[in-house]
Motif scaffolding. Structure first.
Motif, PDB file in Angstrom:
ATOM      1  N   VAL A   1       1.714   5.437   3.538  1.00  0.00           N
ATOM      2  CA  VAL A   1       2.323   5.913   2.466  1.00  0.00           C
ATOM      3  C   VAL A   1       0.906   7.416   2.604  1.00  0.00           C
ATOM      4  O   VAL A   1       0.020   6.744   2.625  1.00  0.00           O
ATOM      5  CB  VAL A   1       2.329   5.314   1.141  1.00  0.00           C
ATOM      6  CG1 VAL A   1       2.148   6.634   0.068  1.00  0.00           C
ATOM      7  CG2 VAL A   1       3.116   4.554   1.025  1.00  0.00           C
ATOM      8  N   THR A   2       0.738   8.630   2.293  1.00  0.00           N
ATOM      9  CA  THR A   2      -0.237   9.276   2.396  1.00  0.00           C
ATOM     10  C   THR A   2      -0.216  10.328   1.428  1.00  0.00           C
ATOM     11  O   THR A   2       1.520  10.713   0.939  1.00  0.00           O
ATOM     12  CB  THR A   2       0.093  10.330   3.182  1.00  0.00           C
ATOM     13  OG1 THR A   2      -0.286   9.234   4.948  1.00  0.00           O
ATOM     14  CG2 THR A   2      -1.447  11.070   3.766  1.00  0.00           C
ATOM     15  N   SER A   3      -0.824  10.538   0.801  1.00  0.00           N
ATOM     16  CA  SER A   3      -0.732  11.758  -0.230  1.00  0.00           C
ATOM     17  C   SER A   3      -1.842  12.741  -0.391  1.00  0.00           C
ATOM     18  O   SER A   3      -3.127  13.071  -0.322  1.00  0.00           O
ATOM     19  CB  SER A   3      -1.235  11.158  -1.723  1.00  0.00           C
ATOM     20  OG  SER A   3      -1.198  12.052  -3.137  1.00  0.00           O
ATOM     21  N   TYR A   4      -1.374  14.262  -0.712  1.00  0.00           N
ATOM     22  CA  TYR A   4      -2.153  15.253  -0.947  1.00  0.00           C
ATOM     23  C   TYR A   4      -1.654  15.916  -1.627  1.00  0.00           C
ATOM     24  O   TYR A   4      -0.618  16.697  -1.457  1.00  0.00           O
ATOM     25  CB  TYR A   4      -2.167  16.105   0.887  1.00  0.00           C
ATOM     26  CG  TYR A   4      -3.959  16.892   0.789  1.00  0.00           C
ATOM     27  CD1 TYR A   4      -4.867  16.547   1.849  1.00  0.00           C
ATOM     28  CD2 TYR A   4      -3.266  17.751   0.538  1.00  0.00           C
ATOM     29  CE1 TYR A   4      -5.686  17.614   1.474  1.00  0.00           C
ATOM     30  CE2 TYR A   4      -4.422  18.969   0.191  1.00  0.00           C
ATOM     31  CZ  TYR A   4      -5.032  18.986   1.226  1.00  0.00           C
ATOM     32  OH  TYR A   4      -6.326  19.750   1.091  1.00  0.00           O
ATOM     33  N   ASN A   5      -2.523  16.412  -2.938  1.00  0.00           N
ATOM     34  CA  ASN A   5      -2.114  17.595  -4.124  1.00  0.00           C
ATOM     35  C   ASN A   5      -0.742  16.996  -4.390  1.00  0.00           C
ATOM     36  O   ASN A   5      -0.154  17.984  -4.924  1.00  0.00           O
ATOM     37  CB  ASN A   5      -2.159  18.515  -2.763  1.00  0.00           C
ATOM     38  CG  ASN A   5      -2.693  19.616  -4.421  1.00  0.00           C
ATOM     39  OD1 ASN A   5      -3.425  19.609  -4.986  1.00  0.00           O
ATOM     40  ND2 ASN A   5      -2.005  20.497  -4.581  1.00  0.00           N
ATOM     41  N   GLY A   6      -0.792  15.640  -5.046  1.00  0.00           N
ATOM     42  CA  GLY A   6       0.537  15.142  -5.395  1.00  0.00           C
ATOM     43  C   GLY A   6       1.524  14.913  -4.305  1.00  0.00           C
ATOM     44  O   GLY A   6       2.398  14.536  -5.476  1.00  0.00           O
ATOM     45  N   VAL A   7       1.418  15.777  -2.990  1.00  0.00           N
ATOM     46  CA  VAL A   7       2.676  15.452  -2.172  1.00  0.00           C
ATOM     47  C   VAL A   7       2.882  14.241  -1.728  1.00  0.00           C
ATOM     48  O   VAL A   7       1.154  13.756  -1.203  1.00  0.00           O
ATOM     49  CB  VAL A   7       2.600  16.804  -1.301  1.00  0.00           C
ATOM     50  CG1 VAL A   7       3.807  16.753  -0.494  1.00  0.00           C
ATOM     51  CG2 VAL A   7       3.056  18.093  -2.390  1.00  0.00           C
ATOM     52  N   VAL A   8       3.854  13.448  -1.783  1.00  0.00           N
ATOM     53  CA  VAL A   8       3.807  11.984  -1.013  1.00  0.00           C
ATOM     54  C   VAL A   8       4.601  12.036   0.713  1.00  0.00           C
ATOM     55  O   VAL A   8       5.500  12.900   0.336  1.00  0.00           O
ATOM     56  CB  VAL A   8       3.946  10.996  -2.199  1.00  0.00           C
ATOM     57  CG1 VAL A   8       4.405   9.499  -0.925  1.00  0.00           C
ATOM     58  CG2 VAL A   8       3.282  11.157  -2.941  1.00  0.00           C
ATOM     59  N   LEU A   9       3.448  11.319   1.299  1.00  0.00           N
ATOM     60  CA  LEU A   9       4.671  11.696   2.463  1.00  0.00           C
ATOM     61  C   LEU A   9       5.301  10.644   3.010  1.00  0.00           C
ATOM     62  O   LEU A   9       3.825   9.266   2.972  1.00  0.00           O
ATOM     63  CB  LEU A   9       3.539  12.047   4.048  1.00  0.00           C
ATOM     64  CG  LEU A   9       4.157  11.840   4.802  1.00  0.00           C
ATOM     65  CD1 LEU A   9       5.493  11.995   5.235  1.00  0.00           C
ATOM     66  CD2 LEU A   9       3.570  12.099   5.699  1.00  0.00           C
TER      67      LEU A   9
END
Length: 177
Positions: free
Chosen positions: A58-66
């Motif tokens: 799980v990764t998050s950047y600026n509220g976008v989750v992968l």
């Protein structure tokens, strides 16, 4: 209270890096907590999502989750996505889980090496905003998240595609223009 020093350390690191990019300090702090919350939510959603039969990154950047990794069944992939969407401050979920057995330790080591090579090249290339792009490699597939212009995205994509060992590039950017 053991959480307090951790929170202070994350806050200090985030404030130190505040000059690196277009995101607000609040967004950077949110991202520090979103990924662990999503991981917990996914693990609680179904026992097989926290077992050795699944590997969820799980990764998050600026509220976008992968969501990347592997899970043995398509219904588990859907359950993981639903669990991720329920977490507060998540604005979008990219479910890139593969329905298959988890990758081997050798494959994961190769992915880590590939990510390191890509990040090193990004930091060495002044035309690519390496500090504003998050790189995740899973099973030879490179995922790129960040808040960039379309020109910066193209430059970063070209750089990543030129790195030996990259099987596929998936752009999950948020564009500033």
């Amino acid at each position: 209270m053991t959480r307090s020093p951790l929170i202070l350390a994350v806050l200090a690191l985030t404030l130190t890096l505040a000059g690196c990019g277009n995101r607000s300090v609040g967004n950077k702090i949110d991202d520090q907590f979103i990924a662990p919350e999503v991981s917990s939510s996914v693990a609680r959603a179904h026992i097989d999502l926290s077992s050795p039969t699944s590997r969820i990154v799980v990764t998050s950047y600026n509220g976008v989750v992968l969501l990347a990794g592997q899970t043995p069944r398509s219904d588990l992939k859907a359950i993981a996505e639903q669990a991720a969407r329920k977490v507060s401050n998540v604005t979008k979920v990219h479910n890139e889980l593969q329905v298959m057995r988890p990758t081997s330790l050798l494959a994961r080591s190769n992915d880590s090496l590939l990510t390191s090579r890509i990040k090193t090249q990004m930091l060495a290339d002044s035309s690519v905003p390496g500090t504003r792009i998050k790189i995740i490699t899973e099973n030879g597939v490179v995922f790129m998240l960040g808040l960039v212009s379309r020109v910066e995205a193209t430059q970063a994509t070209n750089l990543v595609q030129s790195v030996s060992g990259v099987q596929k590039v998936v752009k999950l950017f948020q564009y500033t223009n």
